[in-house]
Scaffold this motif. Structure first.
Motif, PDB file in Angstrom:
ATOM      1  N   LEU A   1       0.818  -1.221   0.000  1.00 56.25           N
ATOM      2  CA  LEU A   1       0.000   0.000   0.000  1.00 56.25           C
ATOM      3  C   LEU A   1       0.850   1.269   0.000  1.00 56.25           C
ATOM      4  O   LEU A   1       0.329   2.364   0.188  1.00 56.25           O
TER       5      LEU A   1
ATOM      6  N   ASP B   1       2.211   3.003  -2.234  1.00 57.58           N
ATOM      7  CA  ASP B   1       1.903   4.012  -3.248  1.00 57.58           C
ATOM      8  C   ASP B   1       0.454   4.470  -3.216  1.00 57.58           C
ATOM      9  O   ASP B   1      -0.016   5.169  -4.121  1.00 57.58           O
ATOM     10  N   THR B   2      -0.261   4.010  -2.211  1.00 53.57           N
ATOM     11  CA  THR B   2      -1.675   4.386  -2.109  1.00 53.57           C
ATOM     12  C   THR B   2      -1.929   4.956  -0.709  1.00 53.57           C
ATOM     13  O   THR B   2      -2.445   4.277   0.174  1.00 53.57           O
ATOM     14  N   PRO B   3      -1.545   6.212  -0.508  1.00 54.83           N
ATOM     15  CA  PRO B   3      -1.592   6.801   0.844  1.00 54.83           C
ATOM     16  C   PRO B   3      -2.971   6.804   1.483  1.00 54.83           C
ATOM     17  O   PRO B   3      -3.081   6.656   2.698  1.00 54.83           O
TER      18      PRO B   3
ATOM     19  N   LEU C   1      -5.493   4.664   1.073  1.00 56.94           N
ATOM     20  CA  LEU C   1      -5.820   3.311   1.543  1.00 56.94           C
ATOM     21  C   LEU C   1      -4.968   2.939   2.751  1.00 56.94           C
ATOM     22  O   LEU C   1      -5.434   2.295   3.682  1.00 56.94           O
TER      23      LEU C   1
ATOM     24  N   LEU D   1     -14.739   4.722   1.031  1.00 59.08           N
ATOM     25  CA  LEU D   1     -13.962   3.501   0.753  1.00 59.08           C
ATOM     26  C   LEU D   1     -14.899   2.330   0.431  1.00 59.08           C
ATOM     27  O   LEU D   1     -14.690   1.592  -0.531  1.00 59.08           O
TER      28      LEU D   1
ATOM     29  N   TYR E   1      -7.068  -6.770   2.529  1.00 54.01           N
ATOM     30  CA  TYR E   1      -7.008  -5.462   3.164  1.00 54.01           C
ATOM     31  C   TYR E   1      -7.602  -5.475   4.581  1.00 54.01           C
ATOM     32  O   TYR E   1      -7.023  -4.909   5.512  1.00 54.01           O
TER      33      TYR E   1
ATOM     34  N   VAL F   1      -6.527  -2.132  -5.668  1.00 60.78           N
ATOM     35  CA  VAL F   1      -5.941  -1.047  -4.863  1.00 60.78           C
ATOM     36  C   VAL F   1      -5.831   0.240  -5.699  1.00 60.78           C
ATOM     37  O   VAL F   1      -6.203   1.330  -5.240  1.00 60.78           O
TER      38      VAL F   1
ATOM     39  N   GLU G   1      -7.928   3.616  -4.801  1.00 60.34           N
ATOM     40  CA  GLU G   1      -7.154   4.818  -4.467  1.00 60.34           C
ATOM     41  C   GLU G   1      -7.569   5.985  -5.379  1.00 60.34           C
ATOM     42  O   GLU G   1      -7.689   7.124  -4.925  1.00 60.34           O
TER      43      GLU G   1
ATOM     44  N   LEU H   1     -10.937   7.197  -4.211  1.00 62.00           N
ATOM     45  CA  LEU H   1     -10.803   7.927  -2.939  1.00 62.00           C
ATOM     46  C   LEU H   1     -10.236   9.331  -3.158  1.00 62.00           C
ATOM     47  O   LEU H   1     -10.563  10.263  -2.421  1.00 62.00           O
TER      48      LEU H   1
END
Lengths: 144, 183
Positions: free
Chosen positions: A13, A15-17, A19, B126, B145, B173, B177, B180
């Motif tokens: 994760l 690179d996906t701050p 998340l 999310l 997750y 992911v 992302e 989000l």
């Protein structure tokens, strides 16, 4: 295990701050005492749903087996007749030593070609070989 | 709080008719939360999750006697829960496609009205983002997750190769992302 798992997940994760920031939250809630009552609810359903064991009496089982055998026998017989008619089954002929006698065996066979072969043989030795064979095997009646 | 009993011990207890109900109660106490939330993340609505969870435990009860220990007990139970969730979702999709006039709110919109959601605005966002994923990708994402399962365990549950699962999680992911990050 969990530590290693978390490390791996954090790496995944990286690179996906957003998340990464949300990780670990469980936003779902349940009614009060839900889990305390769940076992009872499942237990009630289990009592409502008895396992059905089908019992078959011996006579009914025998009748079913007989019916199945009849069907198999009928299909098998029909198939055998069909294949035999269409020439796909060639019966092997097994003869007893008694049956393999001149009277029984050769009466049904056309062996005149042997006579012709003997007559047309140009080579004396070849004729002799055939004649000897016929004599040894008691087949001289073919020349009669 | 006492330590939950070992899985092998529970299986052995379950095999004894007099101890069966006690063993099943202990098994449920040990795993009901994990199973319920795994299902809830798939079907979203609590009432639906409640039904699917109960059906899952009924199947576990009837299947446990024949459980041969070829996989871990909890991955076996997760597999049953996953199948039950997918069957439920497919049936629901069919029902919705048949009844055109049905005014049922869509799953992402459900998150705005669900009183049983404790998350803040970002957490709800999310969940909505997760709902946009295909079912299989959603499963992989949730198990990785939220449940911190290893790829090997997810592979056992879903019958998919570890490589394919990694790729699936990576795509999920990135998609989430991106959503989000949108205003």
């Amino acid at each position: 295990m969990t530590e290693m798992n978390n490390t791996t997940l954090k790496e995944e994760l990286k690179d996906t701050p957003l998340l990464k920031q949300l990780h670990g939250a469980n936003p779902y809630a349940v009614p009060d005492n839900y889990f305390e009552k769940l076992h009872e609810k499942v237990g009630n359903k289990l009592e409502e749903k008895p396992v059905v064991i089908r019992r078959i009496s011996v006579s009914r089982l025998a009748a079913r087996l007989a019916a199945a055998a009849s069907v198999i026998l009928f299909i098998g017989t029909a198939g055998w007749f069909y294949l035999q008619k269409s020439g796909q089954i060639q019966e092997d002929i097994y003869l007893t030593p008694e049956q393999i006698s001149n009277s029984v065996y050769f009466d049904d066979l056309d062996l005149t070609f042997l006579k012709e072969e003997a007559a047309s043989a140009t080579d004396k030795n070849e004729t002799d070989v055939i004649e000897n064979y016929l004599l040894e095997n008691d087949l001289t009646f073919l020349f009669e | 709080m006492p330590e939950p009993p070992d899985d092998q011990l529970l299986i052995e207890m379950f095999a004894v008719p007099e101890k069966r109900n006690q063993a099943f109660k202990l098994l449920m106490e040990k795993y009901q939360r994990r199973i319920y939330f795994h299902i809830r993340k798939m079907v979203i609505d609590h009432d639906d999750a409640d039904d699917v969870t109960q059906n899952t435990f009924i199947k576990i009860y009837y299947g446990l006697e024949n459980f041969r220990g070829e996989s871990q007990l909890f991955t076996w139970m997760y597999r049953i829960a996953t199948n039950e969730s997918l069957v439920f979702l497919n049936a629901k999709k069919k029902r919705n496609s048949i009844s055109i006039d049905e005014s049922e709110i869509s799953l992402p919109a459900h998150h705005d009205h669900d009183p049983l959601l404790s998350g803040d605005k970002m957490e709800r966002k999310l969940l909505k983002a997760i709902d946009t994923l295909p079912d299989k990708q959603k499963l992989v994402f949730n198990m990785k997750y939220f449940d911190n399962l290893k790829y090997e365990e997810i592979s056992e549950i879903l019958g998919t190769s570890v490589g394919a699962l990694k790729a699936s999680f990576f795509h999920a992911v990135n998609k989430i992302e991106k959503i989000l990050g949108e205003d």
